[in-house]
Design a protein around this motif. Sequence first.
Motif, PDB file in Angstrom:
ATOM      1  N   ALA B  88       0.859  -1.195   0.000  1.00 20.34           N
ATOM      2  CA  ALA B  88       0.000   0.000   0.000  1.00 20.34           C
ATOM      3  C   ALA B  88       0.887   1.233   0.000  1.00 20.34           C
ATOM      4  CB  ALA B  88      -0.911   0.014   1.221  1.00 20.34           C
ATOM      5  N   VAL B  89       0.572   2.183  -0.872  1.00 15.68           N
ATOM      6  CA  VAL B  89       1.404   3.370  -1.000  1.00 15.68           C
ATOM      7  C   VAL B  89       0.570   4.627  -0.855  1.00 15.68           C
ATOM      8  CG1 VAL B  89       2.980   2.151  -2.550  1.00 15.68           C
ATOM      9  CG2 VAL B  89       1.187   3.607  -3.507  1.00 15.68           C
ATOM     10  N   GLU B  90       1.228   5.662  -0.380  1.00 16.98           N
ATOM     11  CA  GLU B  90       0.615   6.976  -0.296  1.00 16.98           C
ATOM     12  C   GLU B  90       1.425   7.904  -1.188  1.00 16.98           C
ATOM     13  OE1 GLU B  90      -0.457   8.271   3.595  1.00 16.98           O
ATOM     14  OE2 GLU B  90      -0.070  10.348   3.073  1.00 16.98           O
ATOM     15  N   ARG B  91       0.753   8.390  -2.234  1.00 18.11           N
ATOM     16  CA  ARG B  91       1.420   9.250  -3.207  1.00 18.11           C
ATOM     17  C   ARG B  91       1.810  10.575  -2.562  1.00 18.11           C
ATOM     18  NH1 ARG B  91      -1.834  11.260  -8.548  1.00 18.11           N
ATOM     19  NH2 ARG B  91      -0.161  12.370  -9.598  1.00 18.11           N
ATOM     20  N   ARG B  92       2.983  11.058  -2.896  1.00 15.82           N
ATOM     21  CA  ARG B  92       3.486  12.313  -2.339  1.00 15.82           C
ATOM     22  C   ARG B  92       2.502  13.438  -2.627  1.00 15.82           C
ATOM     23  NH1 ARG B  92       9.587  12.690  -3.056  1.00 15.82           N
ATOM     24  NH2 ARG B  92       9.351  11.091  -1.461  1.00 15.82           N
ATOM     25  N   GLY B  93       2.117  14.159  -1.580  1.00 16.30           N
ATOM     26  CA  GLY B  93       1.209  15.292  -1.718  1.00 16.30           C
ATOM     27  C   GLY B  93      -0.252  14.941  -1.547  1.00 16.30           C
ATOM     28  N   TYR B  94      -0.558  13.674  -1.337  1.00 16.70           N
ATOM     29  CA  TYR B  94      -1.939  13.232  -1.187  1.00 16.70           C
ATOM     30  C   TYR B  94      -2.085  12.426   0.096  1.00 16.70           C
ATOM     31  CZ  TYR B  94      -2.383  14.330  -6.170  1.00 16.70           C
ATOM     32  OH  TYR B  94      -2.382  14.966  -7.376  1.00 16.70           O
ATOM     33  N   GLN B  95      -3.287  12.428   0.686  1.00 15.88           N
ATOM     34  CA  GLN B  95      -3.521  11.587   1.865  1.00 15.88           C
ATOM     35  C   GLN B  95      -4.021  10.199   1.488  1.00 15.88           C
ATOM     36  OE1 GLN B  95      -5.122  14.692   1.787  1.00 15.88           O
ATOM     37  NE2 GLN B  95      -3.822  15.820   3.197  1.00 15.88           N
ATOM     38  N   LYS B  96      -4.548  10.074   0.306  1.00 14.80           N
ATOM     39  CA  LYS B  96      -5.180   8.821  -0.106  1.00 14.80           C
ATOM     40  C   LYS B  96      -4.157   7.705  -0.240  1.00 14.80           C
ATOM     41  CE  LYS B  96      -7.929   7.209  -4.034  1.00 14.80           C
ATOM     42  NZ  LYS B  96      -8.663   7.657  -5.225  1.00 14.80           N
ATOM     43  N   VAL B  97      -4.460   6.540   0.322  1.00 17.34           N
ATOM     44  CA  VAL B  97      -3.592   5.373   0.246  1.00 17.34           C
ATOM     45  C   VAL B  97      -4.153   4.412  -0.783  1.00 17.34           C
ATOM     46  CG1 VAL B  97      -2.735   3.368   1.507  1.00 17.34           C
ATOM     47  CG2 VAL B  97      -2.765   5.608   2.605  1.00 17.34           C
ATOM     48  N   THR B  98      -3.297   3.918  -1.652  1.00 19.15           N
ATOM     49  CA  THR B  98      -3.698   2.994  -2.710  1.00 19.15           C
ATOM     50  C   THR B  98      -3.050   1.641  -2.476  1.00 19.15           C
ATOM     51  OG1 THR B  98      -3.892   4.820  -4.287  1.00 19.15           O
ATOM     52  CG2 THR B  98      -3.717   2.599  -5.189  1.00 19.15           C
ATOM     53  N   PHE B  99      -3.887   0.613  -2.480  1.00 17.39           N
ATOM     54  CA  PHE B  99      -3.418  -0.758  -2.309  1.00 17.39           C
ATOM     55  C   PHE B  99      -3.247  -1.425  -3.668  1.00 17.39           C
ATOM     56  CE2 PHE B  99      -3.841  -2.226   2.152  1.00 17.39           C
ATOM     57  CZ  PHE B  99      -4.282  -1.048   2.724  1.00 17.39           C
ATOM     58  N   GLY B 100      -2.288  -2.349  -3.722  1.00 15.38           N
ATOM     59  CA  GLY B 100      -2.222  -3.262  -4.851  1.00 15.38           C
ATOM     60  C   GLY B 100      -3.284  -4.336  -4.707  1.00 15.38           C
ATOM     61  N   ILE B 101      -3.344  -5.197  -5.701  1.00 13.93           N
ATOM     62  CA  ILE B 101      -4.372  -6.244  -5.697  1.00 13.93           C
ATOM     63  C   ILE B 101      -3.960  -7.437  -4.827  1.00 13.93           C
ATOM     64  CG2 ILE B 101      -3.575  -7.518  -7.723  1.00 13.93           C
ATOM     65  CD1 ILE B 101      -6.615  -7.586  -8.559  1.00 13.93           C
ATOM     66  N   GLY B 102      -2.685  -7.455  -4.424  1.00 11.91           N
ATOM     67  CA  GLY B 102      -2.233  -8.482  -3.495  1.00 11.91           C
ATOM     68  C   GLY B 102      -1.605  -9.684  -4.172  1.00 11.91           C
ATOM     69  N   THR B 103      -0.806 -10.411  -3.385  1.00 10.20           N
ATOM     70  CA  THR B 103      -0.263 -11.714  -3.772  1.00 10.20           C
ATOM     71  C   THR B 103      -0.849 -12.738  -2.813  1.00 10.20           C
ATOM     72  OG1 THR B 103       1.828 -10.895  -4.682  1.00 10.20           O
ATOM     73  CG2 THR B 103       1.803 -13.157  -3.843  1.00 10.20           C
ATOM     74  N   LYS B 104      -1.549 -13.707  -3.374  1.00 14.67           N
ATOM     75  CA  LYS B 104      -2.146 -14.762  -2.552  1.00 14.67           C
ATOM     76  C   LYS B 104      -1.143 -15.887  -2.410  1.00 14.67           C
ATOM     77  CE  LYS B 104      -6.272 -17.595  -2.011  1.00 14.67           C
ATOM     78  NZ  LYS B 104      -7.595 -17.975  -2.582  1.00 14.67           N
ATOM     79  N   LEU B 105      -0.691 -16.115  -1.187  1.00 12.02           N
ATOM     80  CA  LEU B 105       0.324 -17.122  -0.899  1.00 12.02           C
ATOM     81  C   LEU B 105      -0.290 -18.316  -0.178  1.00 12.02           C
ATOM     82  CD1 LEU B 105       3.287 -18.089  -0.660  1.00 12.02           C
ATOM     83  CD2 LEU B 105       3.431 -16.794   1.486  1.00 12.02           C
ATOM     84  N   GLN B 106       0.033 -19.479  -0.670  1.00  8.91           N
ATOM     85  CA  GLN B 106      -0.369 -20.705   0.010  1.00  8.91           C
ATOM     86  C   GLN B 106       0.893 -21.523   0.288  1.00  8.91           C
ATOM     87  OE1 GLN B 106      -3.149 -23.163  -2.136  1.00  8.91           O
ATOM     88  NE2 GLN B 106      -3.300 -24.677  -0.503  1.00  8.91           N
ATOM     89  N   VAL B 107       1.133 -21.820   1.549  1.00  9.05           N
ATOM     90  CA  VAL B 107       2.281 -22.632   1.941  1.00  9.05           C
ATOM     91  C   VAL B 107       1.758 -24.005   2.338  1.00  9.05           C
ATOM     92  CG1 VAL B 107       4.257 -22.879   3.472  1.00  9.05           C
ATOM     93  CG2 VAL B 107       3.503 -20.590   2.757  1.00  9.05           C
ATOM     94  N   ILE B 108       2.248 -25.024   1.637  1.00 11.47           N
ATOM     95  CA  ILE B 108       1.752 -26.377   1.886  1.00 11.47           C
ATOM     96  C   ILE B 108       2.796 -27.199   2.643  1.00 11.47           C
ATOM     97  CG2 ILE B 108       0.134 -26.384  -0.013  1.00 11.47           C
ATOM     98  CD1 ILE B 108       2.203 -27.745  -1.732  1.00 11.47           C
ATOM     99  N   PRO B 109       2.336 -28.072   3.541  1.00 11.04           N
ATOM    100  CA  PRO B 109       3.285 -28.856   4.368  1.00 11.04           C
ATOM    101  C   PRO B 109       4.032 -29.884   3.527  1.00 11.04           C
ATOM    102  CG  PRO B 109       1.018 -29.108   5.174  1.00 11.04           C
ATOM    103  CD  PRO B 109       0.944 -28.309   3.914  1.00 11.04           C
TER     104      PRO B 109
END
Lengths: 115, 109
Positions: B88-109
Amino acid sequence: GAGVSQSPRYKVAKRGQDVALRCDPISGHVSLFWYQQALGQGPEFLTYFQNEAQLDKSGLPSDRFFAERPEGSVSTLKIQRTQQEDSAVYLCASSLTVAGSYEQYFGPGTRLTVT
Amino acid sequence: GIQVEQSPPDLILQEGANSTLRCNFSDSVNNLQWFHQNPWGQLINLFYIPSGTKQNGRLSATTVATERYSLLYISSSQTTDSGVYFCAVERRGYQKVTFGIGTKLQVIP
């Protein structure tokens, strides 16, 4: 003290009902943010408060959405005449100082389902 | 507005493996955070890292602000690392925070 808390955790509303979602930020935190997270997506910014002043409400999707923080602490997000597309998790976050200079801490969210 | 791209979108790891998650952003930022969203939906702060490198146990992160990217390293992955990782980033000069769509991680035993 404790982290950010939100209530209720789950809310089911019939289409057309009004709902109110509450956020209790970390004590002493100046900034408060509301986000909407649809299933499988990242959180989307709704609005930002610095103390009691709402400095940015550019993310509110329609005039049915209204947020307030009258005493600079607890905040309420109100949605009037709910629609099915309002179904989402609503997240609240707070940070110690003004936006851009300190990390945000998130509450557990309120899952809203509109039937 | 600012664009935030995360890669890969999905990742499956064998327990004990290492991985690197990437976040690219399209403009100068004041603030960059990495979060882990657990299966119950709670967003957990991992790093506040607008620039430089930080480490916390098996996790570390590096942000190269001049080149507009950040990396999250997970070493010796465990099943409890499963979930979605957001930048998540906050662009310089703005208060609004923008998230990426994410990385879905699955760790299997």
